[in-house]
Design a protein around this motif. Structure first.
Motif, short mmCIF file in Angstrom:
data_model
loop_
_atom_site.label_atom_id
_atom_site.label_comp_id
_atom_site.label_asym_id
_atom_site.label_seq_id
_atom_site.Cartn_x
_atom_site.Cartn_y
_atom_site.Cartn_z
N GLN A 113 -55.56 58.92 -7.35
CA GLN A 113 -55.71 59.28 -8.76
C GLN A 113 -55.40 58.09 -9.67
OE1 GLN A 113 -53.97 63.00 -9.80
NE2 GLN A 113 -54.16 62.67 -11.98
N GLU A 114 -54.42 57.25 -9.29
CA GLU A 114 -54.12 56.07 -10.10
C GLU A 114 -55.33 55.14 -10.18
OE1 GLU A 114 -50.68 54.18 -8.58
OE2 GLU A 114 -49.31 55.77 -9.18
N ARG A 115 -56.00 54.93 -9.04
CA ARG A 115 -57.20 54.10 -9.04
C ARG A 115 -58.31 54.74 -9.87
NH1 ARG A 115 -55.82 53.45 -3.48
NH2 ARG A 115 -57.38 54.98 -2.86
N GLU A 116 -58.42 56.07 -9.77
CA GLU A 116 -59.44 56.78 -10.53
C GLU A 116 -59.13 56.71 -12.03
OE1 GLU A 116 -63.06 58.62 -10.50
OE2 GLU A 116 -61.92 57.93 -8.76
N ASP A 117 -57.84 56.81 -12.39
CA ASP A 117 -57.45 56.70 -13.80
C ASP A 117 -57.91 55.36 -14.38
OD1 ASP A 117 -56.32 59.10 -13.44
OD2 ASP A 117 -54.23 58.46 -13.63
N PHE A 118 -57.70 54.29 -13.62
CA PHE A 118 -58.08 52.95 -14.10
C PHE A 118 -59.58 52.86 -14.31
CE2 PHE A 118 -59.25 48.50 -13.30
CZ PHE A 118 -58.50 47.90 -14.30
N SER A 119 -60.37 53.39 -13.35
CA SER A 119 -61.83 53.31 -13.47
C SER A 119 -62.32 54.16 -14.64
CB SER A 119 -62.50 53.75 -12.18
OG SER A 119 -62.17 55.10 -11.90
N LEU A 120 -61.72 55.33 -14.84
CA LEU A 120 -62.13 56.18 -15.96
C LEU A 120 -61.74 55.55 -17.30
CD1 LEU A 120 -61.22 59.71 -14.58
CD2 LEU A 120 -63.50 58.84 -15.04
N ARG A 121 -60.63 54.84 -17.32
CA ARG A 121 -60.22 54.15 -18.55
C ARG A 121 -61.25 53.07 -18.90
NH1 ARG A 121 -55.00 52.19 -17.26
NH2 ARG A 121 -54.33 54.36 -17.25
N GLN A 122 -61.70 52.34 -17.88
CA GLN A 122 -62.73 51.32 -18.11
C GLN A 122 -64.02 51.96 -18.62
OE1 GLN A 122 -62.41 48.12 -17.93
NE2 GLN A 122 -60.46 47.85 -16.87
N GLU A 123 -64.37 53.12 -18.04
CA GLU A 123 -65.58 53.81 -18.47
C GLU A 123 -65.47 54.28 -19.92
OE1 GLU A 123 -68.05 57.85 -17.30
OE2 GLU A 123 -66.56 57.05 -15.90
N LEU A 124 -64.29 54.79 -20.30
CA LEU A 124 -64.09 55.23 -21.68
C LEU A 124 -64.20 54.06 -22.66
CD1 LEU A 124 -61.14 57.80 -21.43
CD2 LEU A 124 -63.44 58.25 -22.26
N ARG A 125 -63.67 52.89 -22.26
CA ARG A 125 -63.77 51.72 -23.13
C ARG A 125 -65.24 51.36 -23.41
NH1 ARG A 125 -59.79 49.25 -19.73
NH2 ARG A 125 -57.69 49.49 -20.59
N LYS A 126 -66.06 51.46 -22.35
CA LYS A 126 -67.46 51.07 -22.52
C LYS A 126 -68.26 52.11 -23.30
CE LYS A 126 -67.69 48.30 -18.27
NZ LYS A 126 -68.30 48.22 -16.92
N THR A 127 -68.07 53.39 -22.97
CA THR A 127 -68.91 54.43 -23.57
C THR A 127 -68.42 54.88 -24.94
OG1 THR A 127 -67.61 56.09 -22.35
CG2 THR A 127 -69.65 55.28 -21.32
N GLU A 128 -67.12 55.13 -25.08
CA GLU A 128 -66.59 55.69 -26.33
C GLU A 128 -65.85 54.67 -27.18
OE1 GLU A 128 -64.39 59.28 -25.76
OE2 GLU A 128 -65.72 60.01 -24.15
N GLY A 129 -65.59 53.48 -26.64
CA GLY A 129 -64.83 52.47 -27.38
C GLY A 129 -65.47 52.07 -28.70
N PRO A 130 -66.76 51.71 -28.73
CA PRO A 130 -67.38 51.31 -30.01
C PRO A 130 -67.32 52.42 -31.07
CG PRO A 130 -68.76 50.66 -28.16
CD PRO A 130 -67.68 51.49 -27.59
N HIS A 131 -67.53 53.68 -30.63
CA HIS A 131 -67.49 54.79 -31.59
C HIS A 131 -66.06 54.97 -32.15
CE1 HIS A 131 -68.40 58.58 -33.50
NE2 HIS A 131 -67.43 59.17 -32.82
N MET A 132 -65.04 54.83 -31.27
CA MET A 132 -63.64 54.94 -31.72
C MET A 132 -63.33 53.85 -32.76
SD MET A 132 -61.50 55.67 -28.23
CE MET A 132 -61.74 57.14 -27.26
N LYS A 133 -63.78 52.62 -32.48
CA LYS A 133 -63.51 51.50 -33.39
C LYS A 133 -64.15 51.75 -34.75
CE LYS A 133 -64.17 46.49 -33.73
NZ LYS A 133 -64.75 45.30 -33.08
#
Length: 795
Positions: free
Chosen positions: A273-293
């Motif tokens: 789950q720790e490894r999965e958390d890191f990969s999902l965090r990276q995915e969130l940065r790419k997909t939702e990061g620009p909209h959050m900013k």
């Protein structure tokens, strides 16, 4: 049991918890004038919460799904804390640590074992690797310091060595012969295949081969049909599995073997789950990061414009120390601030007018004398820190887990959407700090220059005053103290070096592996007859176990419980010599994985002499105990530190100095520090009662064993020795008679008697000379029992 069993247990327990929360809202929020009714309400809630606690702990221990375990863990901590809060209210109402619950147990159809406090296994499981490494490190330190004897290795005799060599040689010969025979078999098989290829298969052999395959296939089909009929008859067919109430299907049946090694599976699931958390965090940065900013920048720009519209100028951008742009979102809307200030001024004016009117009334009218009024005190439940945690856990269960489809969750894998929900806040905070703050700060400066002509380089009045204060603080001379150098030296040292020094000095000792359940004792119904007459008998051993678990183990094991539950910093175990006080101290450490510091007066004698030495010792223990929590500080024979007479020697002087420093030691402990002071005393009546009782928040009296406890102790210890020697317990040993004769003797006396009688030689003679009761009685008579006068002094 399969995982679906514990999912169903969790669901049933959650429904019971919702019912309890609803009942608390209806009953406990209203004041209650009848104190007996209040006691009954609290006792009923206490027993029901214990049942919920036991079921949740069982479900948490067996579930493998990490997100489900997290949800259960949150509710479990809340239930533990609520039990401690209810216990505090019960003690305040009854003025006693022990309660009469026979009628409540009868109404709820429970037995006395149902009010035993379960110890959550996650206290140890979640930190098992760290605890094992720490225990190994302590063992090495004690061995190097010569405080621990290394296990002696016994040399083999010539006959034993010859036998071992013979066994190894015969095994080698057997393996060599098996390899030779396998080689011959493979060679013969190869030759037969060559002959078949040359001549071709016989028709009879081909028919036999086809028959074998077909009969095997038909028999498997029949077996599957019979198995399906049996499952339908037992109510374990596939429809129940779909609903989450049956067992695993045959193709996934091997997965149930994970229950055997649940601890290892949980660790592996956590790492995945720790490894999965890191990969999902990276995915969130790419997909939702620009909209959050973009959203954050729009919100900040709108806030700046509204602020200038109301106040007439743009606000200053908050510095990093105050949280940057986060401080703007935390603060209220400018219009709300203006409205609140206006309302506050109006309120102050009204208060001033009322004060003037009240003064005039007091001068005009003198108060009339009224006779004494009898005030009836009504009981009301104190505010809880855990009801909000329980309600939050209940709402999360209803949203995420109650209607969840478990049909395809055989692998007990994590849910990515739930992980994203938790990671989204962290990603948003990261974008705000790293990207938004810098861009918006520059944008605000440019807007100020363009609109208001501000440069933003000058310091405000408040900042100048703060800078002046800092300069003054720098030029202040530090105050000189006697132990300043010692404290500075401790501040520069690492935790490992302090840990090693405390272990080498014998202040940090090894914990004996003893569980609380090993403290044998049984519920005595006759004690409650004395309570009905108004007397207050000594607590029974099950009650002692409950109190030790409530005040010692549960708060030390859980950080959430320790921070929010009624804080208990010190605990005293008082009782005659040999009743198991030291065993209970080691049980607290074993169940929670705590470090054990030994500050017994005889142990610290001559190690850190003088006042400065004692201060340094306490600071070391405090620093190590807080860094490697949980920790237990044990003081044996604590009454010697509070003796009534004048100190006779230097050792007694140091112990009395330590007694004066211990209240300051306890004051330095915060709710976040899982550190407990435990004292043991065999003669508490010899101490000065004032400072002695002020130091210890909770005092637990430990009784001498009753008949049932003595019988259980004899049975356990005697059977342990006899079964080790492959012997048998005959009718010539009357354990009931021994238990009756041992009245007044403690558990230590019983164990010592059995050790003395069942020597290695006596165990070898048992085949031709069976044990007799008289052998134990003779050895028991050499000990001094606990006399009635001493027992009355404890009461």
């Amino acid at each position: 049991f399969p995982t679906s069993t514990y999912i169903k247990m969790w669901a049933d327990t959650q429904r019971k918890l919702d019912t309890m929360l609803q009942r608390e809202r209806e009953e406990f929020l209203q004041p209650e004038e009848d104190r007996d009714k209040a006691k009954k309400m609290l006792a009923t809630a206490y027993v029901q919460y214990l049942e919920i606690f036991r079921n949740l702990e069982d479900a948490h221990d067996h579930l493998i799904h990490q997100q489900k375990r997290t949800a259960v863990r949150q509710t479990l901590d809340g239930v533990m804390g609520r039990i401690l809060e209810i216990k505090k209210e019960m003690v305040a109402l009854e003025k006693s640590e022990c309660h009469y619950m026979d009628d409540i147990l009868k109404d709820l159809q429970c037995v006395p074992d149902d009010i035993e406090i379960p110890i959550p296994k996650y206290f140890i499981k979640e930190n098992l690797r760290v605890l094992q490494e720490r225990e190994k490190h302590l063992h090495e330190i004690l061995l190097n310091a010569g405080l621990l004897e290394q296990e002696s290795v016994t040399a083999m005799t010539l006959e034993e060595a010859t036998k071992v060599i013979q066994v190894a040689e015969r095994a080698r010969q057997g393996r060599a012969r098996a390899a030779f025979m396998k080689k011959i078999y493979l060679e013969e098989k190869r030759q037969s295949k060559k002959e078949e290829e040359q001549t071709g298969k016989n028709l009879d052999e081909a028919a036999t081969c086809i028959q074998k395959v077909w009969r095997g296939y038909s028999q498997r089909k029949k077996t599957e049909a019979l198995r399906e009929e049996e499952m339908i008859f037992l109510g374990m067919n596939s429809t129940e599995m779909i609903n989450g109430t049956g067992s695993l299907p045959p193709e996934l049946e091997p997965m149930s073997s994970l229950q055997i090694g649940a601890g290892k599976a949980n660790v592996l699931q956590g790492e995945v789950q720790e490894r999965e958390d890191f990969s999902l965090r990276q995915e969130l940065r790419k997909t939702e990061g620009p909209h959050m900013k973009e959203t954050l920048q729009e919100q900040l720009t709108q806030c700046f414009i509204e602020c200038r519209h109301i106040t007439g100028r743009f606000p200053d951008y908050p510095p990093e120390k105050t949280g940057g742009s986060k401080a703007i979102f935390i603060e209220k809307h400018p219009e709300q601030v203006v409205e609140e200030l206006a309302a506050k001024k109006k309120k102050e004016k009204k208060e001033k007018e009322k004060k003037g009117e009240d003064k005039e009334k007091v001068i005009a009218k003198k108060p009339q004398k009224v006779g004494k009024q009898i005030v009836v005190e009504s009981w009301k439940m104190a505010p809880s820190n855990f009801l909000s945690i329980l309600e939050k856990g209940s709402s999360q269960y209803q949203v995420f887990w109650e209607n969840r489809d478990n049909r395809r969750d055989f692998l007990q894998d994590h849910d990515p959407e739930l992980i994203k929900g938790g990671e989204r806040e962290e990603v948003e905070e990261e974008i705000r700090v790293q990207q938004v703050d810098e861009v918006m700060q520059e944008k605000l400066l440019k807007i100020k220059q363009a609109v208001d002509g501000e440069t933003g380089l000058g310091k405000g009045k408040g900042e100048k005053v703060r800078a002046a204060k800092k300069m003054k603080e720098r030029h202040r001379k530090p105050r000189k103290r006697g132990h300043e150098n010692l404290m500075m030296s401790l501040a520069c040292r690492t935790i490992d070096s302090l840990y090693q020094e405390l272990a080498e000095e014998g202040l940090l000792i090894k914990v004996k592996n003893v569980n609380l359940s090993n403290y044998i004792g049984y519920y005595d119904c006759l004690r409650n007859i004395l309570r009905e007459t108004g007397a207050q008998p000594m607590p029974t051993i099950p009650e002692v176990r409950q109190l030790v678990a409530l005040y010692g183990i549960l708060p030390l094991g859980s950080q959430t419980v320790h921070e929010n539950a009624p804080l208990v910093k010190s605990l005293l175990l008082a009782g005659p010599a040999g009743v198991g006080k030291k065993m209970l101290v080691h049980a607290i450490c074993t169940e929670t994985g705590a470090n054990l510091f030994n500050l017994t007066p005889s142990n610290i004698a001559g190690k850190y002499p003088g006042r400065e030495g004692l201060i340094m010792m306490l600071h070391m223990i405090l620093k190590v105990g807080k860094a490697l929590q949980p920790s237990v500080v044990w003081i044996g024979d604590t009454e010697r530190m509070f003796s009534k007479g004048a100190p006779k020697g230097e050792e007694e002087m140091d112990s009395k100095r330590l007694a004066k420093m211990l209240p300051q030691f306890l004051k330095a402990l915060n709710p976040t520090d899982r550190l407990l002071l435990v004292g043991t005393s065999r003669r508490p009546f010899d101490a000065n009662p004032g400072p002695f009782c002020r130091l210890y928040q909770k005092i637990i009296l430990i009784p001498k064993p009753d008949y049932l406890t003595r019988f259980g102790k004899y049975l356990k210890v005697v059977l342990h020795y006899i079964l080790q020697s492959w012997g048998a317990l005959t009718r010539l040993v009357n354990l009931h008679c021994l238990a009756q004769v041992s009245d007044g003797f403690t558990q230590a006396h019983i164990v010592d008697t059995v050790h003395t009688v069942l020597t290695e030689l006596r165990l070898l003679q048992m085949a031709r000379k069976p044990l007799r009761t008289a052998e134990f009685v003779t050895s028991l008579a050499r000990h001094d029992p606990v006399y009635k006068e001493e027992e009355e002094m404890f009461q």
